[in-house]
Design a protein around this motif. Structure first.
Motif, PDB file in Angstrom:
ATOM      1  N   UNK A  12       8.251 -32.860  23.065  1.00 59.45           N
ATOM      2  CA  UNK A  12       8.064 -33.531  21.776  1.00 59.45           C
ATOM      3  C   UNK A  12       6.690 -33.176  21.223  1.00 59.45           C
ATOM      4  N   UNK A  13       6.628 -32.733  19.965  1.00 58.69           N
ATOM      5  CA  UNK A  13       5.324 -32.343  19.408  1.00 58.69           C
ATOM      6  C   UNK A  13       4.371 -33.527  19.265  1.00 58.69           C
ATOM      7  N   UNK A  14       3.099 -33.241  19.388  1.00 58.93           N
ATOM      8  CA  UNK A  14       2.088 -34.274  19.165  1.00 58.93           C
ATOM      9  C   UNK A  14       2.064 -34.700  17.704  1.00 58.93           C
ATOM     10  N   UNK A  15       2.380 -33.737  16.837  1.00 58.14           N
ATOM     11  CA  UNK A  15       2.354 -33.972  15.399  1.00 58.14           C
ATOM     12  C   UNK A  15       3.326 -33.004  14.736  1.00 58.14           C
ATOM     13  N   UNK A  16       3.883 -33.413  13.603  1.00 60.38           N
ATOM     14  CA  UNK A  16       4.731 -32.512  12.844  1.00 60.38           C
ATOM     15  C   UNK A  16       6.200 -32.895  12.866  1.00 60.38           C
ATOM     16  N   UNK A  17       6.999 -32.073  12.210  1.00 64.06           N
ATOM     17  CA  UNK A  17       8.422 -32.351  12.013  1.00 64.06           C
ATOM     18  C   UNK A  17       9.242 -31.128  12.418  1.00 64.06           C
ATOM     19  N   UNK A  18      10.352 -31.377  13.124  1.00 68.74           N
ATOM     20  CA  UNK A  18      11.213 -30.292  13.598  1.00 68.74           C
ATOM     21  C   UNK A  18      12.651 -30.578  13.203  1.00 68.74           C
ATOM     22  N   UNK A  19      13.297 -29.597  12.591  1.00 69.40           N
ATOM     23  CA  UNK A  19      14.707 -29.683  12.254  1.00 69.40           C
ATOM     24  C   UNK A  19      15.384 -28.397  12.707  1.00 69.40           C
ATOM     25  N   UNK A  28      10.346 -25.821  11.033  1.00 68.13           N
ATOM     26  CA  UNK A  28       9.214 -26.416  11.742  1.00 68.13           C
ATOM     27  C   UNK A  28       8.076 -26.620  10.744  1.00 68.13           C
ATOM     28  N   UNK A  29       7.604 -27.847  10.635  1.00 62.37           N
ATOM     29  CA  UNK A  29       6.581 -28.173   9.640  1.00 62.37           C
ATOM     30  C   UNK A  29       5.349 -28.782  10.297  1.00 62.37           C
ATOM     31  N   UNK A  30       4.235 -28.081  10.193  1.00 61.65           N
ATOM     32  CA  UNK A  30       2.934 -28.569  10.646  1.00 61.65           C
ATOM     33  C   UNK A  30       2.977 -29.109  12.069  1.00 61.65           C
ATOM     34  N   UNK A  66      14.910 -33.818  14.210  1.00 64.75           N
ATOM     35  CA  UNK A  66      14.617 -34.407  15.513  1.00 64.75           C
ATOM     36  C   UNK A  66      13.967 -35.770  15.326  1.00 64.75           C
ATOM     37  N   UNK A  67      14.446 -36.712  16.138  1.00 68.75           N
ATOM     38  CA  UNK A  67      14.004 -38.092  16.005  1.00 68.75           C
ATOM     39  C   UNK A  67      15.066 -38.962  15.368  1.00 68.75           C
TER      40      UNK A  67
END
Length: 263
Positions: free
Chosen positions: A53-60, A5-7, A66-67
């Motif tokens: 879904x996050x408002x901002x950031x990256x999820x793996x 999880x990034x930012x 994701x995406x």
């Protein structure tokens, strides 16, 4: 990497629920996620499981960014046990059918299971000392028995990641310790899933949980090896009160410091 999880930020209306979350769970690690009510624990779980879904950031998760992937397929590798799930299960279903339904991650069983699935479901119930519950309706199970059945259900699809969202809520002391023993058994399996255990009770953090994340007001307060995070000084700052720690059986048992207790 199991979780990356990034930012990550998440806002609901004008309220920031999660703010700049960075968190990595690597192969071979078992984590505890600790936070008071309202800290954002459930919101973070929903994002990791792909339901929010996050408002901002990256999820793996499990090396799936994701995406760029079908989240329905990713979820088949994630087992999730939560009170919200328990409330949705059909009360008339037997424990055995509920465990079997975990194969397709459905609420209820809609297709005839394969013989190998039947055998594996029976094995899970037996492994966790629940074989006697096989034909009992869910409505007739105690809180502790329900949680064991839900964990067996979550393992039915042989997940690579198992999320346990406050599984000891509402359990008496004996039932809690029995459930924790079951979780320790899962963690000891060499081919078992990575565990993320969510709680706000420090004494539930078993020795098998190598790492702990402290979440406070939607932010990562501290994350790292459990032995470095669960210290008297760190927890006193985290809770904002003086904390005393007693250690027994590889677990930390906390109480308010004398000055705080007097107040």
């Amino acid at each position: 990497m199991i979780i990356d999880v990034k930012n990550v930020c998440w806002q609901r209306d004008e309220t920031t629920i999660l703010d700049g979350i960075n968190w990595q769970v690597r192969e071979g690690e078992h984590w505890c996620l600790v936070g008071l009510n309202g800290s954002g624990k459930t919101s973070l779980l929903n994002i990791i499981s792909g339901y929010t879904w996050p408002t901002k950031g990256e999820v793996s998760v499990l090396d799936n960014l994701y995406g760029t992937v079908d989240l329905r397929e990713v979820r088949k590798s994630i087992g999730w046990v939560s009170t919200s799930l328990m409330e949705r299960l059909y009360e008339h279903e037997t424990a055995f059918r509920i465990v079997l339904s975990g194969r397709e991650a459905t609420i209820g069983l809609y297709t005839a299971p394969a013989q190998e699935d039947v055998q594996y479901a029976e094995k899970l119930l037996e492994t966790f000392g629940c074989a006697y519950l096989k034909n009992r309706p869910y409505s007739a199970l105690s809180q502790g028995e329900r949680q064991k059945v839900l964990i067996a259900r979550a393992l039915m699809a042989r997940p690579r990641l198992l999320i346990l969202d406050e599984p000891c809520t509402g359990l008496d002391l004996l039932s809690r310790e029995q459930l924790l023993s079951m979780i320790e058994q899962i963690a000891s399996q060499p081919d078992g899933p990575a565990l993320v255990y969510v709680t706000h009770h420090i004494e539930e953090i078993l020795p098998c949980f190598s790492h702990t994340l402290l979440l406070k007001a939607g932010k990562v307060y501290r994350a790292g090896e459990t032995s470095h995070v669960l210290t008297q000084e760190e927890l006193s700052r985290f809770f904002g009160v003086s904390i005393d720690i007693r250690r027994a059986q590889g677990r930390a048992w906390i109480s308010l410091g004398e000055e705080t207790a007097v107040r």
